[in-house]
Design a protein around this motif. Structure first.
Motif, PDB file in Angstrom:
ATOM      1  N   ALA A  23       0.776  -1.315   0.130  1.00  0.00           N
ATOM      2  CA  ALA A  23       0.042   0.256   0.038  1.00  0.00           C
ATOM      3  C   ALA A  23       0.722   1.181   0.132  1.00  0.00           C
ATOM      4  O   ALA A  23       0.554   2.346   0.656  1.00  0.00           O
ATOM      5  N   GLY A  24       2.102   1.292  -0.705  1.00  0.00           N
ATOM      6  CA  GLY A  24       2.672   2.412  -1.017  1.00  0.00           C
ATOM      7  C   GLY A  24       2.007   3.293  -1.856  1.00  0.00           C
ATOM      8  O   GLY A  24       0.832   3.137  -2.312  1.00  0.00           O
ATOM      9  N   PRO A  25       2.730   4.379  -2.616  1.00  0.00           N
ATOM     10  CA  PRO A  25       1.842   5.113  -3.443  1.00  0.00           C
ATOM     11  C   PRO A  25       1.398   4.464  -4.790  1.00  0.00           C
ATOM     12  O   PRO A  25       0.324   4.607  -5.244  1.00  0.00           O
ATOM     13  N   ALA A  26       2.040   3.528  -5.346  1.00  0.00           N
ATOM     14  CA  ALA A  26       1.816   2.780  -6.377  1.00  0.00           C
ATOM     15  C   ALA A  26       0.489   1.859  -6.305  1.00  0.00           C
ATOM     16  O   ALA A  26      -0.628   1.958  -6.807  1.00  0.00           O
ATOM     17  N   GLY A  27       0.611   1.197  -5.289  1.00  0.00           N
ATOM     18  CA  GLY A  27      -0.309   0.133  -4.582  1.00  0.00           C
ATOM     19  C   GLY A  27      -1.807   1.029  -4.266  1.00  0.00           C
ATOM     20  O   GLY A  27      -2.782   0.442  -4.837  1.00  0.00           O
ATOM     21  N   GLY A  28      -1.631   1.961  -3.663  1.00  0.00           N
ATOM     22  CA  GLY A  28      -2.512   2.753  -2.968  1.00  0.00           C
ATOM     23  C   GLY A  28      -3.453   3.452  -4.407  1.00  0.00           C
ATOM     24  O   GLY A  28      -4.810   3.404  -4.166  1.00  0.00           O
ATOM     25  N   GLN A  29      -2.562   4.137  -5.097  1.00  0.00           N
ATOM     26  CA  GLN A  29      -3.187   4.864  -6.169  1.00  0.00           C
ATOM     27  C   GLN A  29      -4.032   3.657  -7.123  1.00  0.00           C
ATOM     28  O   GLN A  29      -5.158   3.986  -7.763  1.00  0.00           O
ATOM     29  N   CYS A  30      -3.336   2.469  -7.290  1.00  0.00           N
ATOM     30  CA  CYS A  30      -3.913   1.447  -8.256  1.00  0.00           C
ATOM     31  C   CYS A  30      -5.213   0.994  -7.606  1.00  0.00           C
ATOM     32  O   CYS A  30      -6.302   0.698  -8.318  1.00  0.00           O
ATOM     33  N   ALA A  31      -5.161   0.718  -6.325  1.00  0.00           N
ATOM     34  CA  ALA A  31      -6.520   0.397  -5.504  1.00  0.00           C
ATOM     35  C   ALA A  31      -7.416   1.271  -5.683  1.00  0.00           C
ATOM     36  O   ALA A  31      -8.658   0.874  -5.829  1.00  0.00           O
ATOM     37  N   ARG A  32      -7.110   2.686  -5.447  1.00  0.00           N
ATOM     38  CA  ARG A  32      -7.951   3.659  -5.440  1.00  0.00           C
ATOM     39  C   ARG A  32      -8.545   3.784  -7.088  1.00  0.00           C
ATOM     40  O   ARG A  32      -9.967   3.986  -7.068  1.00  0.00           O
ATOM     41  N   ASN A  33      -7.919   3.679  -7.987  1.00  0.00           N
ATOM     42  CA  ASN A  33      -8.410   3.639  -9.408  1.00  0.00           C
ATOM     43  C   ASN A  33      -9.330   2.600  -9.632  1.00  0.00           C
ATOM     44  O   ASN A  33     -10.760   2.663 -10.126  1.00  0.00           O
ATOM     45  N   LEU A  34      -9.057   1.208  -9.275  1.00  0.00           N
ATOM     46  CA  LEU A  34      -9.589   0.105  -9.520  1.00  0.00           C
ATOM     47  C   LEU A  34     -11.029   0.102  -8.863  1.00  0.00           C
ATOM     48  O   LEU A  34     -12.233  -0.453  -9.447  1.00  0.00           O
ATOM     49  N   ALA A  35     -10.986   0.439  -7.570  1.00  0.00           N
ATOM     50  CA  ALA A  35     -12.316   0.534  -6.672  1.00  0.00           C
ATOM     51  C   ALA A  35     -13.166   1.645  -7.496  1.00  0.00           C
ATOM     52  O   ALA A  35     -14.503   1.371  -7.485  1.00  0.00           O
ATOM     53  N   LYS A  36     -12.649   2.704  -7.985  1.00  0.00           N
ATOM     54  CA  LYS A  36     -13.660   3.593  -8.602  1.00  0.00           C
ATOM     55  C   LYS A  36     -13.920   3.058  -9.800  1.00  0.00           C
ATOM     56  O   LYS A  36     -15.150   3.519 -10.604  1.00  0.00           O
ATOM     57  N   LYS A  37     -13.454   2.215 -10.586  1.00  0.00           N
ATOM     58  CA  LYS A  37     -13.904   1.384 -11.800  1.00  0.00           C
ATOM     59  C   LYS A  37     -14.996   0.568 -11.317  1.00  0.00           C
ATOM     60  O   LYS A  37     -15.521  -0.181 -12.592  1.00  0.00           O
ATOM     61  N   GLY A  38     -15.190   0.209 -10.184  1.00  0.00           N
ATOM     62  CA  GLY A  38     -16.068  -0.653  -9.656  1.00  0.00           C
ATOM     63  C   GLY A  38     -15.757  -2.196  -9.852  1.00  0.00           C
ATOM     64  O   GLY A  38     -16.704  -2.952  -9.586  1.00  0.00           O
ATOM     65  N   LEU A  39     -14.541  -2.377  -9.682  1.00  0.00           N
ATOM     66  CA  LEU A  39     -13.829  -3.790  -9.153  1.00  0.00           C
ATOM     67  C   LEU A  39     -13.792  -4.061  -8.046  1.00  0.00           C
ATOM     68  O   LEU A  39     -13.749  -3.134  -6.959  1.00  0.00           O
ATOM     69  N   SER A  40     -13.855  -5.432  -7.493  1.00  0.00           N
ATOM     70  CA  SER A  40     -13.801  -5.713  -6.039  1.00  0.00           C
ATOM     71  C   SER A  40     -12.361  -5.743  -5.742  1.00  0.00           C
ATOM     72  O   SER A  40     -11.675  -6.520  -6.406  1.00  0.00           O
ATOM     73  N   VAL A  41     -11.804  -4.951  -4.949  1.00  0.00           N
ATOM     74  CA  VAL A  41     -10.510  -4.619  -4.581  1.00  0.00           C
ATOM     75  C   VAL A  41     -10.260  -4.722  -3.324  1.00  0.00           C
ATOM     76  O   VAL A  41     -10.713  -4.270  -2.346  1.00  0.00           O
ATOM     77  N   LEU A  42      -8.863  -5.788  -3.095  1.00  0.00           N
ATOM     78  CA  LEU A  42      -8.547  -5.757  -1.823  1.00  0.00           C
ATOM     79  C   LEU A  42      -7.028  -5.107  -1.807  1.00  0.00           C
ATOM     80  O   LEU A  42      -6.201  -5.547  -2.620  1.00  0.00           O
ATOM     81  N   LEU A  43      -6.447  -4.283  -0.668  1.00  0.00           N
ATOM     82  CA  LEU A  43      -5.503  -3.525  -0.803  1.00  0.00           C
ATOM     83  C   LEU A  43      -4.826  -4.015   0.593  1.00  0.00           C
ATOM     84  O   LEU A  43      -5.305  -3.855   1.610  1.00  0.00           O
ATOM     85  N   VAL A  44      -3.733  -4.608   0.552  1.00  0.00           N
ATOM     86  CA  VAL A  44      -2.902  -5.272   1.530  1.00  0.00           C
ATOM     87  C   VAL A  44      -1.837  -4.507   2.164  1.00  0.00           C
ATOM     88  O   VAL A  44      -0.687  -4.402   1.106  1.00  0.00           O
ATOM     89  N   GLU A  45      -1.424  -4.447   3.193  1.00  0.00           N
ATOM     90  CA  GLU A  45      -0.456  -3.511   3.870  1.00  0.00           C
ATOM     91  C   GLU A  45       0.186  -4.201   5.016  1.00  0.00           C
ATOM     92  O   GLU A  45      -0.342  -4.668   5.884  1.00  0.00           O
ATOM     93  N   ARG A  46       1.513  -4.393   4.897  1.00  0.00           N
ATOM     94  CA  ARG A  46       2.325  -5.352   6.097  1.00  0.00           C
ATOM     95  C   ARG A  46       2.166  -4.581   7.185  1.00  0.00           C
ATOM     96  O   ARG A  46       2.456  -5.298   8.283  1.00  0.00           O
ATOM     97  N   TYR A  47       2.204  -3.300   7.380  1.00  0.00           N
ATOM     98  CA  TYR A  47       2.292  -2.442   8.603  1.00  0.00           C
ATOM     99  C   TYR A  47       1.076  -2.413   9.218  1.00  0.00           C
ATOM    100  O   TYR A  47      -0.065  -2.366   8.297  1.00  0.00           O
ATOM    101  N   HIS A  48       0.743  -2.317  10.496  1.00  0.00           N
ATOM    102  CA  HIS A  48      -0.361  -2.061  11.133  1.00  0.00           C
ATOM    103  C   HIS A  48      -0.868  -0.873  11.066  1.00  0.00           C
ATOM    104  O   HIS A  48      -2.183  -0.262  11.164  1.00  0.00           O
ATOM    105  N   SER A  49      -0.022   0.307  10.662  1.00  0.00           N
ATOM    106  CA  SER A  49      -0.113   1.604  10.376  1.00  0.00           C
ATOM    107  C   SER A  49       0.485   2.278   9.579  1.00  0.00           C
ATOM    108  O   SER A  49       1.772   1.784   9.359  1.00  0.00           O
ATOM    109  N   PHE A  50       0.189   3.322   8.771  1.00  0.00           N
ATOM    110  CA  PHE A  50       1.101   4.088   7.799  1.00  0.00           C
ATOM    111  C   PHE A  50       2.089   4.766   8.535  1.00  0.00           C
ATOM    112  O   PHE A  50       2.941   5.109   7.732  1.00  0.00           O
ATOM    113  N   TYR A  51       1.913   4.880   9.770  1.00  0.00           N
ATOM    114  CA  TYR A  51       3.085   5.752  10.578  1.00  0.00           C
ATOM    115  C   TYR A  51       4.163   4.933  10.913  1.00  0.00           C
ATOM    116  O   TYR A  51       5.013   5.465  11.408  1.00  0.00           O
ATOM    117  N   ASP A  52       3.885   3.630  10.780  1.00  0.00           N
ATOM    118  CA  ASP A  52       5.123   2.656  11.134  1.00  0.00           C
ATOM    119  C   ASP A  52       6.215   2.643  10.264  1.00  0.00           C
ATOM    120  O   ASP A  52       7.070   2.207  10.410  1.00  0.00           O
TER     121      ASP A  52
END
Length: 404
Positions: A12-41
């Motif tokens: 869920a870095g910039p590329a992953g987050g933007q991709c998931a954002r785009n695909l969700a807007k396109k109506g696809l079922s999307v799961l964005l997975v991030e290994r850290y518990h918080s983006f501040y980690d």
């Protein structure tokens, strides 16, 4: 959270987050997975960007750490500042950027899974099974998708099963301190995107000071490792600490965070962009620029570039990922090779005296807007035009003197 998705985006870095954002807007079922518990980690990015780059993606002002208006370069012996009367760019709050992209994904019907690391994959006749593990919860989960997106960055963990499979890579390393300083120190650097070149304040690379809000500064140093194994007398941490104490004169400062790592890239985008229901984006396909290390904007652009091809694959059962790779290489390969040549030349071949001389000349040749175009957009045409004009004036002056 469901057990099966059209697309699972791993990272869920910039590329992953933007991709998931785009695909969700396109109506696809999307799961964005991030290994850290918080983006501040893992708030690990200097995140400097031009104003045009920031405006390109319709981001809210809330993710801006600080606007900058001046561009400054300190060499071993010269200080050159290009002043601007208005804001020329931003330093992003990296954690807020990633939070915003994940929230956009959720707001448009996607899911976000935090705290789970990618483990492995298996293929089925109609999809791919991805296995994830949470160390904190000591829990494994298995999910199915029509397509996996590898946004794991330089690790490339999804598209490659082992390091041996990956093509030859070149490595750069960096470290960054996030520090809180007093008003006197902050006022010196709060409006500048500040870089160091030359051996005094960096080693086979560059160093930087980027401003954030509330008396906070990002100070760091990076070096290229692929041309020599010669060791510096100082580590990157020692160089950074010396900048803080000796150059910035920040005797009383608070360290908020220290982070760093290595980036592995190819010279010609030779890594796999797609294979067997996995498509790679962002730093997984070397989108970080080799000259100045700018990665966020190109990661975001890469996510935008892959989006229609993911839609083709999921909704139309049409594989156009070879077109995605071809178009990306066509657009950026020459520029990347030019930047690699320049980074090799500036960071390795140029002596301090040559760097000093070049900076003095460029200070005379270009204004701040032209410099921003060169550094962030690689628009060298104006520089070449100004260099020609400068040389021609020198020739005319010399000819006039000779005639006299």
């Amino acid at each position: 959270m469901r057990k099966e998705y059209d697309v699972i985006v791993v990272g869920a870095g910039p590329a992953g987050g933007q991709c998931a954002r785009n695909l969700a807007k396109k109506g696809l079922s999307v799961l964005l997975v991030e290994r850290y518990h918080s983006f501040y980690d893992n708030d690990f990015s200097s995140a400097g960007m031009s104003l045009d780059g920031f405006n390109e993606f319709n981001f809210p002002e809330s993710i801006v750490g600080r606007y900058w208006k001046n561009f400054t370069i300190q060499t071993s012996n010269e200080l050159a500042q290009w002043k601007g009367n208005t804001n020329k760019g931003v330093v992003l709050d990296f954690a807020k950027l990633r939070t915003f992209l994940a929230d956009e994904c959720k707001d448009n019907g996607g899911d976000v899974l935090m705290g789970y690391s990618y483990i492995s994959k298996d293929y089925t006749n109609d999809g791919v099974i991805a296995h994830f593990y949470s160390k904190k919860e000591d829990k494994k989960i298995t999910l199915k998708a029509k397509l996996l997106v590898d946004a794991t960055g330089p690790a490339r963990k999804v598209i490659y099963d082992t390091l041996k499979e990956q093509p030859e890579m070149e490595t750069s390393a960096g470290v960054e301190y996030l520090i809180k300083v007093d008003d006197v120190v902050y006022d010196k650097f709060k409006d500048d995107l500040f870089f160091f070149l030359g051996d005094k304040w960096s080693y086979k690379g560059y160093s930087w000071i980027f401003p954030m809000k509330e008396n906070t500064l990002k100070v760091g140093s990076a070096k290229l490792l692929y041309k020599t194994h010669e060791k510096s007398a100082e580590s990157l941490k020692e160089i950074t600490e010396r900048i803080i104490t000796d150059y910035m004169n920040a005797t009383d400062y608070k360290i908020i965070d220290v982070h760093g790592g290595a980036v592995r890239t190819t010279r010609n985008f030779s890594e796999a962009f797609y294979k067997e229901r996995i498509v790679a984006i962002g730093d997984s396909v070397s989108t970080i620029n080799p000259l100045g290390g700018e990665g966020i904007r190109y990661a975001l652009r890469c996510a935008n570039a892959v989006t229609p091809h993911v839609v083709n694959f999921v909704k139309k059962d049409k594989n156009t990922f070879s077109t995605y790779r071809r178009r990306w290489r066509k657009k950026y390969l020459f520029t990347w090779k030019l930047c690699l040549f320049l980074s090799d030349t500036v960071y390795y071949d140029f002596s301090d005296a040559i760097i000093d001389e070049k900076i003095r000349k460029y200070k005379k040749l270009v204004d701040v807007d032209q410099l921003v175009d060169i550094v962030f957009e690689f628009k060298f045409t104006n520089l070449f035009r100004r260099v020609f004009s400068y040389v021609w004036k020198k020739i005319k002056t010399k000819l006039s003197f000779t005639a006299a």
